[in-house]
Design an enzyme around this catalytic site. Structure first.
Site, PDB file in Angstrom:
ATOM      1  N   ALA A 100       2.338   1.754  -0.297  1.00 20.63           N
ATOM      2  CA  ALA A 100       2.982   2.956  -0.415  1.00 20.63           C
ATOM      3  C   ALA A 100       4.366   2.992  -0.742  1.00 20.63           C
ATOM      4  CB  ALA A 100       2.538   3.249   1.360  1.00 20.63           C
ATOM      5  N   GLY A 102       7.043   5.997   0.671  1.00 16.10           N
ATOM      6  CA  GLY A 102       7.616   6.923   1.537  1.00 16.10           C
ATOM      7  C   GLY A 102       9.157   7.170   1.491  1.00 16.10           C
ATOM      8  N   GLY A 105      10.988   4.940   3.122  1.00 19.88           N
ATOM      9  CA  GLY A 105      10.645   3.070   3.902  1.00 19.88           C
ATOM     10  C   GLY A 105       9.377   2.652   2.208  1.00 19.88           C
ATOM     11  N   VAL A 107       5.856  -0.524   1.886  1.00 23.48           N
ATOM     12  CA  VAL A 107       4.722  -0.288   2.875  1.00 23.48           C
ATOM     13  C   VAL A 107       3.831  -1.351   1.711  1.00 23.48           C
ATOM     14  CG1 VAL A 107       2.457  -0.017   3.964  1.00 23.48           C
ATOM     15  CG2 VAL A 107       4.093   2.027   4.369  1.00 23.48           C
ATOM     16  N   ASP A 217       3.382  16.607  15.165  1.00 19.71           N
ATOM     17  CA  ASP A 217       3.177  16.430  14.050  1.00 19.71           C
ATOM     18  C   ASP A 217       1.737  16.013  13.840  1.00 19.71           C
ATOM     19  OD1 ASP A 217       3.168  17.332  11.311  1.00 19.71           O
ATOM     20  OD2 ASP A 217       3.050  15.146  10.862  1.00 19.71           O
TER      21      ASP A 217
END
Length: 900
Positions: A100, A102, A105, A107, A217
């Site tokens: 992933a 972000g 970041g 992942v 959230d």
């Protein structure tokens, strides 16, 4: 394109990818309306991503195309990052696959390389180019939060550190599964199964709250269900730490346009920018439950701009789930995805679940479930088929809203009667489920409505013929009509209880007590010996007597209520906690301080275990325990509990709540005793500000804070300002009370203290005497407050070189304390010390020795009491024996003092 512009674009895209469909459209409208300069780049980037093959992973996007990776991240060499890490080792983990991307970041999937464990993990690494101090700080916060939340339904962190390039990384649990809403619909879970899975989420969030973390959230894309069916809550990236020692670690907004609320899940306080509390997560959980039940949201935000969205969230009532389904236009598909037909889907929503969801979604946090723990209890009541709090609460809530909307046209009497009607409905919803009793209670409720309708009729202007009826007038009419209910004794008892409790709330104990006693007599005659209604009336009656300082009358009622509730509910029940608190209050005033302290301590721990550390009931216990400890001279421990309670109540209620003012007032008073005068003054002035805004400038609570402020200013030698504060307090109280009152007597004594320290002993004596004489009129048979007056006047005479006048006043105080409060040993020891000093100065050495030795023995053996009392007792014993020519005894105590 500069770095800041690129960061903003990427943060918006990263957040947008956590949504799909209408949710994404709404989010993009809000952001791009505020930041039109980035619109083209954001939409173009999203278009490229949507063309790629992708699947969700941990709220981000799995990217399969090398070309796409290069296009999206060329400015910061993400493709180079991929090449540099895959196949490489980070800590004890071997990077195997990119998972992933972000906002800041990347992942990766990784496996353990040292042979100690054989498992796969997710490794999140800060992107090259994003390693600013601020972003490294944010990474550290994420690790801090996750490390504190070891729970099976929260994504776990295993490790962390820095790569060889100096970039921080986190090693996290590898979550492979589906977002919860997709999982529930794919499995076609029925409503009961969805409630069970929602309860798992609530328990995990409750765990986070008890560990002083708010998620902030919560939404369906942040909650996954693994392939094994385990719920995992993710993305604590913007969580709020409640721990005052760690609160400086809270994540903060770092990019313009980045919002820390999701439109469909945002609470009113988030939209307004108010303080975030645990109640914010309760609201988001309410939205989530609404969505899991219906595939719809409480508000229609489609095609709305940011202003309209904010106004809808702040002002419009949410759609109940049953109505939202009916208006969705997709009711058949929604029913099928829940293995239900339309009727079986709508019926439980209308019967119970609508109320539960709507209570979670109240605009004002005070009217929501007061904690996630209480929401869990509600879910358990639903599963067990028991009446819901939300059902009983909804009538009162609707009435409160009605009264607020119509406050300018409703009379005080009508408002009051609405409250009484609300009481009758609340009572009705909480009746027993046994069929025969239910029938009786149903009839009783109908009678109650008829009874209260007749009171409305009396208040009707047509029937009143121009006569203005006050709330008290209508209550008096209510008493007359209650007397006609002798054929319905339990209804009569309920009405008398309601009216008596109303007089109690209006601070009219002389009217409240006889009505409550009559209600109690009827209940004892027609109900089983142990019954919750009897316990409520016993507690109310005892509280009335306690409120007017009739502690000896209050004690047996409160004790009986406590023991009855223990028999009915066991030890671990909210009603038992309430009774323990009230019984400890009267024990304190009776001087049974050891018993009161033990109860306060046990009740505090019980409430923390039951509610969690952040709860209104816990803050009450913290305040009461701290107050008692302060009275007992355990100053440092009292300060600890006051500060803990103040932190908690600010989280629960915000900065400007009356409960915050109570804590500020009490803590300020304590800090004055510790000599921390600047901090004390700051707290008291803030307490006054809050109380004036809540109650108005001329309220008795404002006068109490003014009295404490006067004491602080007196200690700071600002006698003019102290006199002004005390005189303003006195003006408020004399306007409120037409005759003698203990609050007036207390303020008179405070003025005496100011004049004494300010060098005006004649004026001081005048006020001390007036205060004492008022209390003699109020309490001819003796009272703790009167004992305080005797002691205070004796102390004045002792410090103005009139020890002969001091002795009888100290003697009266000691006698009264011993009779009324025999376990108030700390206070008794202080009075004996004062008598001993006065007798020493008058040359009565033998009598002085008795009192000084008694005081010395207590102070020397007591833990958690300031050593200053022990020192002063030694000093006066030394002076006694020196004056008495008993040199050996004097030297003995001199050696002991030197050893200190």
């Amino acid at each position: 394109m500069n770095k800041r512009h690129w960061n903003l674009i990427k943060s918006v895209v990263d957040e947008a990818l956590t949504y799909s469909g209408d949710e994404r459209d709404v989010y993009l409208k809000i952001i791009l309306e505020e930041k039109p300069a980035i619109a083209n780049e954001v939409l173009e980037m999203l278009s490229l991503i949507e063309e790629a093959e992708a699947e969700h992973f941990m709220q981000n996007v799995k990217l399969d195309g090398e070309k796409l990776l290069s296009e999206l991240t060329s400015d910061f060499s993400l493709s180079e990052t991929k090449k540099s890490y895959i196949g490489k080792k980070v800590g004890n983990y071997n990077i195997t696959q990119l998972l992933a991307v972000g906002g800041m970041g990347v992942v990766f999937k990784a496996s353990r390389t040292d042979g100690e464990f054989n498992h796969e993990v997710a490794v999140k690494i800060l992107k090259s180019g994003f390693d600013s101090d601020e972003n490294i700080h944010r990474f550290r916060i994420e690790r801090e939060i996750l490390a504190s939340l070891n729970h099976p339904n929260i994504g776990q962190i295993y490790d962390g550190g820095f790569t060889n390039e100096g970039l921080p990384y986190l090693v996290m649990e590898l979550i492979e599964g589906k977002p919860i809403h997709e999982y529930c619909n794919e499995k076609k879970l029925i409503l009961a199964e969805r409630i069970k899975i929602f309860a798992q989420i609530c328990r995990a969030i409750d765990f986070a709250h008890k560990n002083l973390v708010i998620h902030r959230d919560l939404k369906a894309p942040n909650i996954y269900v693994t392939t094994n069916g385990v719920v995992k809550i993710l993305d604590f990236g913007i969580a709020k730490l409640l721990d005052s020692e760690r609160s400086q670690l809270d994540l903060t907004e770092t990019l313009p346009g980045q919002k820390f609320w999701t439109p469909y899940y945002a609470s009113p306080e988030q939209v307004r920018g108010d303080q975030i509390t645990t109640s914010t997560d309760v609201y988001s959980l309410g939205v989530l439950l609404h969505y899991l039940l219906t595939d719809t949201y409480p508000f229609d935000l489609d095609e709305k701009n940011i202003h309209d969205i904010e106004q809808i969230i702040l002002e419009r009532d949410p759609l109940p789930p049953s109505r939202a389904i009916k208006e969705s236009g997709n009711i058949d598909d929604i029913a099928k995805s829940r293995s239900a037909n339309i009727t079986s889907l709508i019926k439980p929503l209308e019967a119970e679940l609508d109320a539960m969801v709507l209570k979670s979604l109240r605009k004002d946090p005070r009217y929501r479930y007061n904690s996630v723990s209480q929401l869990i209890e509600e879910l358990e009541r639903f599963e067990a088929g028991k009446p819901l709090l939300a059902k009983s609460d909804s009538a009162r809530y609707r009435m409160n809203k009605f009264m607020r909307r119509n406050r300018n046209i409703l009379s005080i009497a009508a408002l009051f009667l609405i409250t009484i009607v609300g009481f009758s409905f609340i009572y009705t919803w909480n009746i027993t489920q046994e069929r025969n009793i239910a029938e009786l209670e149903r009839n009783k409720a109908e009678q109650a409505v008829d009874f209260l309708t007749s009171l409305f009729s009396a208040g009707n202007p047509v029937n009143a013929q121009g006569e203005i009826l006050t709330a008290i007038d209508l209550l008096e009419i209510g008493i007359e009509r209650a007397e006609n209910l002798s054929d319905q004794p339990l209804l009569q008892a309920d009405m008398l209880y309601a009216i008596g409790s109303s007089f109690r709330g209006m601070v009219m104990p002389d009217k409240a007590a006889p009505l409550l006693k009559e209600s109690l007599e009827l209940q004892r005659k027609h109900l089983p010996d142990d019954h919750p209604d009897i316990a409520f009336t016993l507690n109310a009656l005892g509280s009335v007597y306690w409120s007017v300082d009739e502690d000896l009358l209050a004690e047996p009622y409160l004790y009986e209520a406590l023991e009855m509730r223990k028999r009915l509910h066991g030890d671990n029940h909210p009603d038992v906690f309430t009774s323990l608190n009230n019984y400890a209050l009267v024990l304190k005033d009776l001087g049974r301080l050891d018993e009161a302290e033990n109860i306060y301590r046990e009740n505090l721990e019980a409430r923390k275990a039951y509610y969690g550390p952040i709860h209104s009931k816990v803050t009450y216990s913290l305040n009461n325990l701290a107050f008692l400890l302060a009275e007992r001279g355990k100053i440092d421990e009292a300060e600890h509990y006051y500060r803990e309670g103040l932190d908690a109540v600010r989280v629960l209620q915000g900065e400007d709540h009356s409960d915050v003012a109570i804590y500020l007032n009490n803590l300020g008073d304590l800090l004055q005793k510790q000599g921390k005068l600047d901090e004390a003054e700051e707290m008291i002035r803030e307490s006054i500000r809050i109380r004036e805004s809540v109650y108005g400038e001329n309220h008795s609570n404002v006068s109490r804070s003014l009295n404490v402020l006067a004491g602080v200013l007196r200690e700071k030698k600002d006698f003019d300002a102290a006199e002004d504060a005390a005189n303003r307090s006195l003006e408020i109280l004399t306007a409120i009370y037409d005759e003698d009152h203990t609050h007036i007597a207390n303020t008179l004594a405070i003025l005496g203290d100011i004049y004494q320290q300010g060098g005006n002993p004649d004026r001081a004596e005048e006020f001390f005497l007036e205060s004492m004489q008022m209390r003699q009129r109020l309490y001819p048979d003796g009272n703790i407050d009167l004992a305080i007056s005797y002691n205070r006047l004796g102390y004045f005479y002792l410090n103005t070189d009139r020890p002969v006048d001091a002795v009888p006043h100290f003697t009266n105080a000691l006698k009264m304390y011993r009779e009324i409060s025999p376990s108030a040993k700390f206070t008794i020891a202080r009075v004996q010390h004062n008598i001993g000093r006065a007798l020493l100065e008058t040359g009565h050495y033998s009598d002085s020795e008795v009192h000084l030795l008694n005081a010395y023995n207590f102070f020397a053996e007591s833990d958690n009491i300031s050593s200053s009392y022990y020192r002063r007792a030694l000093q006066h014993l030394i002076a006694l024996y020196r004056d008495w020519d008993k040199i050996e005894q004097a030297e003995l105590f001199e050696n002991e003092l030197a050893a200190l």
